[in-house]
Design a protein around this motif. Sequence first.
Motif, PDB file in Angstrom:
ATOM      1  N   MET A 283      -6.881  53.168   1.510  1.00  0.00           N
ATOM      2  CA  MET A 283      -6.477  51.809   1.205  1.00  0.00           C
ATOM      3  C   MET A 283      -6.369  50.916   2.372  1.00  0.00           C
ATOM      4  SD  MET A 283      -5.356  49.622  -1.046  1.00  0.00           S
ATOM      5  CE  MET A 283      -3.841  48.453  -0.648  1.00  0.00           C
ATOM      6  N   PHE A 284      -5.444  51.751   3.185  1.00  0.00           N
ATOM      7  CA  PHE A 284      -5.002  51.013   4.666  1.00  0.00           C
ATOM      8  C   PHE A 284      -7.059  50.776   5.637  1.00  0.00           C
ATOM      9  CE2 PHE A 284      -5.013  52.222   9.573  1.00  0.00           C
ATOM     10  CZ  PHE A 284      -4.448  50.910   9.838  1.00  0.00           C
ATOM     11  N   ARG A 285      -7.551  52.178   5.102  1.00  0.00           N
ATOM     12  CA  ARG A 285      -8.461  51.621   5.889  1.00  0.00           C
ATOM     13  C   ARG A 285      -9.565  49.912   5.279  1.00  0.00           C
ATOM     14  NH1 ARG A 285     -10.769  53.713  10.239  1.00  0.00           N
ATOM     15  NH2 ARG A 285      -9.266  55.257  10.440  1.00  0.00           N
ATOM     16  N   THR A 286      -9.316  49.861   4.374  1.00  0.00           N
ATOM     17  CA  THR A 286      -9.878  48.785   3.486  1.00  0.00           C
ATOM     18  C   THR A 286      -9.280  48.231   3.807  1.00  0.00           C
ATOM     19  OG1 THR A 286     -10.266  50.597   1.464  1.00  0.00           O
ATOM     20  CG2 THR A 286     -10.988  48.684   0.920  1.00  0.00           C
ATOM     21  N   SER A 287      -7.705  47.806   4.294  1.00  0.00           N
ATOM     22  CA  SER A 287      -7.328  46.699   4.203  1.00  0.00           C
ATOM     23  C   SER A 287      -7.583  45.825   5.595  1.00  0.00           C
ATOM     24  CB  SER A 287      -5.379  46.314   4.477  1.00  0.00           C
ATOM     25  OG  SER A 287      -5.366  46.698   2.235  1.00  0.00           O
ATOM     26  N   PHE A 288      -7.914  47.138   5.949  1.00  0.00           N
ATOM     27  CA  PHE A 288      -7.458  46.453   8.303  1.00  0.00           C
ATOM     28  C   PHE A 288      -9.324  46.637   8.081  1.00  0.00           C
ATOM     29  CE2 PHE A 288      -8.422  47.302  12.034  1.00  0.00           C
ATOM     30  CZ  PHE A 288      -7.648  47.259  12.929  1.00  0.00           C
ATOM     31  N   GLU A 289     -10.268  46.702   7.330  1.00  0.00           N
ATOM     32  CA  GLU A 289     -11.820  46.524   7.485  1.00  0.00           C
ATOM     33  C   GLU A 289     -11.386  45.009   7.021  1.00  0.00           C
ATOM     34  OE1 GLU A 289     -14.143  50.156   6.110  1.00  0.00           O
ATOM     35  OE2 GLU A 289     -13.629  50.905   8.006  1.00  0.00           O
ATOM     36  N   SER A 290     -10.585  44.955   5.606  1.00  0.00           N
ATOM     37  CA  SER A 290     -11.377  43.373   5.341  1.00  0.00           C
ATOM     38  C   SER A 290     -10.743  42.613   5.996  1.00  0.00           C
ATOM     39  CB  SER A 290     -10.504  43.697   4.500  1.00  0.00           C
ATOM     40  OG  SER A 290      -9.563  43.012   3.468  1.00  0.00           O
ATOM     41  N   TYR A 291      -9.534  42.679   6.729  1.00  0.00           N
ATOM     42  CA  TYR A 291      -9.371  41.881   7.370  1.00  0.00           C
ATOM     43  C   TYR A 291     -10.136  41.805   8.502  1.00  0.00           C
ATOM     44  CZ  TYR A 291      -4.037  42.217   5.828  1.00  0.00           C
ATOM     45  OH  TYR A 291      -3.379  42.200   5.010  1.00  0.00           O
ATOM     46  N   VAL A 292     -10.282  42.455   9.285  1.00  0.00           N
ATOM     47  CA  VAL A 292     -11.357  42.517  10.233  1.00  0.00           C
ATOM     48  C   VAL A 292     -12.549  41.743  10.547  1.00  0.00           C
ATOM     49  CG1 VAL A 292     -12.741  44.151  12.472  1.00  0.00           C
ATOM     50  CG2 VAL A 292     -11.158  44.541  12.102  1.00  0.00           C
ATOM     51  N   GLU A 293     -12.670  42.130   9.201  1.00  0.00           N
ATOM     52  CA  GLU A 293     -14.442  41.505   8.636  1.00  0.00           C
ATOM     53  C   GLU A 293     -14.011  39.877   8.602  1.00  0.00           C
ATOM     54  OE1 GLU A 293     -15.740  42.422   4.508  1.00  0.00           O
ATOM     55  OE2 GLU A 293     -16.121  44.496   5.331  1.00  0.00           O
ATOM     56  N   LYS A 294     -13.057  39.069   8.100  1.00  0.00           N
ATOM     57  CA  LYS A 294     -12.692  37.996   8.235  1.00  0.00           C
ATOM     58  C   LYS A 294     -12.751  37.429   9.625  1.00  0.00           C
ATOM     59  CE  LYS A 294      -9.770  38.189   4.127  1.00  0.00           C
ATOM     60  NZ  LYS A 294      -9.588  37.360   3.174  1.00  0.00           N
ATOM     61  N   ILE A 295     -12.402  37.807  10.027  1.00  0.00           N
ATOM     62  CA  ILE A 295     -12.114  37.721  12.133  1.00  0.00           C
ATOM     63  C   ILE A 295     -13.473  37.599  12.139  1.00  0.00           C
ATOM     64  CG2 ILE A 295     -10.741  38.425  14.314  1.00  0.00           C
ATOM     65  CD1 ILE A 295      -9.022  39.918  12.133  1.00  0.00           C
ATOM     66  N   ASP A 296     -14.218  39.081  12.474  1.00  0.00           N
ATOM     67  CA  ASP A 296     -15.633  38.346  13.004  1.00  0.00           C
ATOM     68  C   ASP A 296     -16.499  37.793  11.937  1.00  0.00           C
ATOM     69  OD1 ASP A 296     -15.314  40.850  14.459  1.00  0.00           O
ATOM     70  OD2 ASP A 296     -16.267  42.274  14.286  1.00  0.00           O
ATOM     71  N   ALA A 297     -16.247  37.638  11.241  1.00  0.00           N
ATOM     72  CA  ALA A 297     -16.897  36.681  10.218  1.00  0.00           C
ATOM     73  C   ALA A 297     -16.631  35.528  11.536  1.00  0.00           C
ATOM     74  CB  ALA A 297     -16.973  36.292   9.204  1.00  0.00           C
ATOM     75  N   PHE A 298     -15.361  35.029  11.528  1.00  0.00           N
ATOM     76  CA  PHE A 298     -15.084  33.334  12.560  1.00  0.00           C
ATOM     77  C   PHE A 298     -15.451  33.570  13.474  1.00  0.00           C
ATOM     78  CE2 PHE A 298     -12.908  30.419  14.020  1.00  0.00           C
ATOM     79  CZ  PHE A 298     -12.501  30.250  13.410  1.00  0.00           C
ATOM     80  N   LEU A 299     -15.157  34.821  14.259  1.00  0.00           N
ATOM     81  CA  LEU A 299     -15.438  34.752  15.392  1.00  0.00           C
ATOM     82  C   LEU A 299     -16.878  34.511  15.390  1.00  0.00           C
ATOM     83  CD1 LEU A 299     -13.157  37.540  16.844  1.00  0.00           C
ATOM     84  CD2 LEU A 299     -12.523  35.543  17.165  1.00  0.00           C
ATOM     85  N   GLU A 300     -17.661  35.041  15.179  1.00  0.00           N
ATOM     86  CA  GLU A 300     -19.548  34.562  15.091  1.00  0.00           C
ATOM     87  C   GLU A 300     -19.925  33.300  14.700  1.00  0.00           C
ATOM     88  OE1 GLU A 300     -20.740  38.277  12.888  1.00  0.00           O
ATOM     89  OE2 GLU A 300     -19.542  40.118  14.236  1.00  0.00           O
ATOM     90  N   CYS A 301     -18.981  32.789  14.814  1.00  0.00           N
ATOM     91  CA  CYS A 301     -19.512  31.757  13.593  1.00  0.00           C
ATOM     92  C   CYS A 301     -19.257  29.978  14.950  1.00  0.00           C
ATOM     93  CB  CYS A 301     -19.041  31.042  12.416  1.00  0.00           C
ATOM     94  SG  CYS A 301     -19.885  31.631  10.930  1.00  0.00           S
ATOM     95  N   LEU A 302     -18.228  30.984  16.027  1.00  0.00           N
ATOM     96  CA  LEU A 302     -17.387  29.852  17.490  1.00  0.00           C
ATOM     97  C   LEU A 302     -19.198  29.498  18.492  1.00  0.00           C
ATOM     98  CD1 LEU A 302     -14.787  31.172  17.989  1.00  0.00           C
ATOM     99  CD2 LEU A 302     -15.187  29.447  16.926  1.00  0.00           C
ATOM    100  N   SER A 303     -19.388  28.787  18.022  1.00  0.00           N
ATOM    101  CA  SER A 303     -20.727  28.052  18.480  1.00  0.00           C
ATOM    102  C   SER A 303     -20.163  27.160  19.799  1.00  0.00           C
ATOM    103  CB  SER A 303     -21.691  27.795  17.717  1.00  0.00           C
ATOM    104  OG  SER A 303     -21.722  26.812  17.165  1.00  0.00           O
ATOM    105  N   TRP A 304     -20.715  27.958  20.755  1.00  0.00           N
ATOM    106  CA  TRP A 304     -20.557  26.700  22.474  1.00  0.00           C
ATOM    107  C   TRP A 304     -21.957  26.220  22.865  1.00  0.00           C
ATOM    108  CZ3 TRP A 304     -17.598  31.396  22.054  1.00  0.00           C
ATOM    109  CH2 TRP A 304     -16.406  31.251  21.243  1.00  0.00           C
ATOM    110  N   ASP A 305     -21.954  25.529  23.799  1.00  0.00           N
ATOM    111  CA  ASP A 305     -23.101  25.401  24.476  1.00  0.00           C
ATOM    112  C   ASP A 305     -24.257  26.979  24.582  1.00  0.00           C
ATOM    113  OD1 ASP A 305     -25.102  24.055  26.361  1.00  0.00           O
ATOM    114  OD2 ASP A 305     -24.829  25.459  27.846  1.00  0.00           O
ATOM    115  N   GLU A 306     -25.636  26.308  24.390  1.00  0.00           N
ATOM    116  CA  GLU A 306     -26.662  27.634  24.255  1.00  0.00           C
ATOM    117  C   GLU A 306     -26.576  28.477  26.031  1.00  0.00           C
ATOM    118  OE1 GLU A 306     -28.400  28.975  21.952  1.00  0.00           O
ATOM    119  OE2 GLU A 306     -26.197  27.873  20.757  1.00  0.00           O
TER     120      GLU A 306
END
Lengths: 288, 288
Positions: free
Chosen positions: A1-24
């Motif tokens: 239960m905890f692991r699932t919740s934790f992973e679901s938070y991390v998934e959202k965070i990582d998805a957001f961070l991976e979409c950040l794009s700066w200068d190539e």
Amino acid sequence: MFRTSFESYVEKIDAFLECLSWDEGTMGQSMRYSLVGGGKRIRPVLALAAAEAVGGQADSILPSACALELIHTYSLIHDDLPAMDNDDYRRGRLANHKVFGEGKAILAGDGLLTYAFELIARPLPVNAERQLRVIQEVAQAAGPEGMVLGQVLDLEAEGKTLTLGEIEQIHQHKTGAMLVVSARMGGILGGGTEAQIQALTRYAQALGLAFQIKDDILDLEGDSATLGKPAQSDLEQEKSTYPSLLGLAGAKEELAVKIKEAHEALSVFTQSVDFLHSLADYIADRMH
Amino acid sequence: MFRTSFESYVEKIDAFLECLSWDEGTMGQSMRYSLVGGGKRIRPVLALAAAEAVGGQADSILPSACALELIHTYSLIHDDLPAMDNDDYRRGRLANHKVFGEGKAILAGDGLLTYAFELIARPLPVNAERQLRVIQEVAQAAGPEGMVLGQVLDLEAEGKTLTLGEIEQIHQHKTGAMLVVSARMGGILGGGTEAQIQALTRYAQALGLAFQIKDDILDLEGDSATLGKPAQSDLEQEKSTYPSLLGLAGAKEELAVKIKEAHEALSVFTQSVDFLHSLADYIADRMH
């Protein structure tokens, strides 16, 4: 239960961070190298969970929560520089300055820190005064009265034997302040009452010290492969740690006290704060 | 008249900056050393004057305006580091890292940058949404798409011959973006209309390039004592500059064009913008 919740938070965070794009160019590459190179994402997770604990929506504060990870990442890049801790490895990979050179590493840190405030000031579906309050608190926690001061105190403590009080002062500034403000961010942006924000503060203060005590214990008991960094480095560098001052058993006792304090701080909440309870236990039990 | 107004802005700014107090240790000393060690205060002056140009109160946005000077100072400290431009002197005094060491200099820069956002998020007697917009714009101008990118481009340009377009790209990021956002800050926080904010943007864009062209000309024509830094350093370092590409006469012509553009941008204002007109002339005529 905890692991699932934790992973679901991390998934959202990582998805957001991976979409950040700066200068190539190398600038963006250098920032991304450190930002998406692992990390437990504890600060943004804490912010999202705290927002939900006070009845807010995690999704609606995602940019602000992720800003905390950018600030954390910048602090690691600068911390590893030759002029600071001079570490060649971080999270099991070469440190940023070993890959991109010192100049670019300094700039990548500067870029991440600055961009964090771009994220945290983005329009959110929350009260604008609350958002301004959070920006100010984050800057205080990260700045010359918080994390940056902790870093200076840490630099100045090199080679000295510290008292327990001095160790706690360093940790409270260097890591504690950012953990506390992470929880407060969730509470404030989530629309919490002052009593709830206060409770989240006490919870995160205890959690922060517990995290550090556990770090010191892991450095003694863990193995380098699991830790992703050399074990027993504190001993080698003759650093004052909880175990060096309290003994290993004493440090473990202190860890248990802090975890208990974290649990107790949550008693004011009437709705479910199961995740925050489990997070405290996770901090105590983690292997890396 | 202009000098009196300029000095009265600078007096307010310096009084505010001198009251900032941090930790008494080397951290605070190091930050203060660079912050109160001279400097023309052009960014905060521009913000205060722009606020008045749109009918706002300069005094009410003072903390935000001064935040711009903290960001500028941090950029100079990091810029002077051995891993970057490796300059031993700044504004006629030893560079921060020569006095406090590299580690502390990096941290002083980090501290100033972070504290700038503490200042800029302080409660102001203005609309909170406008304040959030300013924070976001300042972070964009200072960050990996603005000043920090300019710094990277500058690092990467070392030893190369640049085109005029490449030089302008570097300057627009490295110094232009912060000057533009300084003027926009005043316009936005002062309660200006979008047309007024747009006019201030065009004004500051022209001013920023003029400032840089003048810097290049001063490096050729000025003397080290007045400049507070070695003259003719661009020549020695074989840097591409406006005079090296356009010739000295061509650079002076280009300077005049930019100053004219700055004046013209102000034509939309119905109330007095005498100070901003004089500021443009001052940029063109300054001796250091």
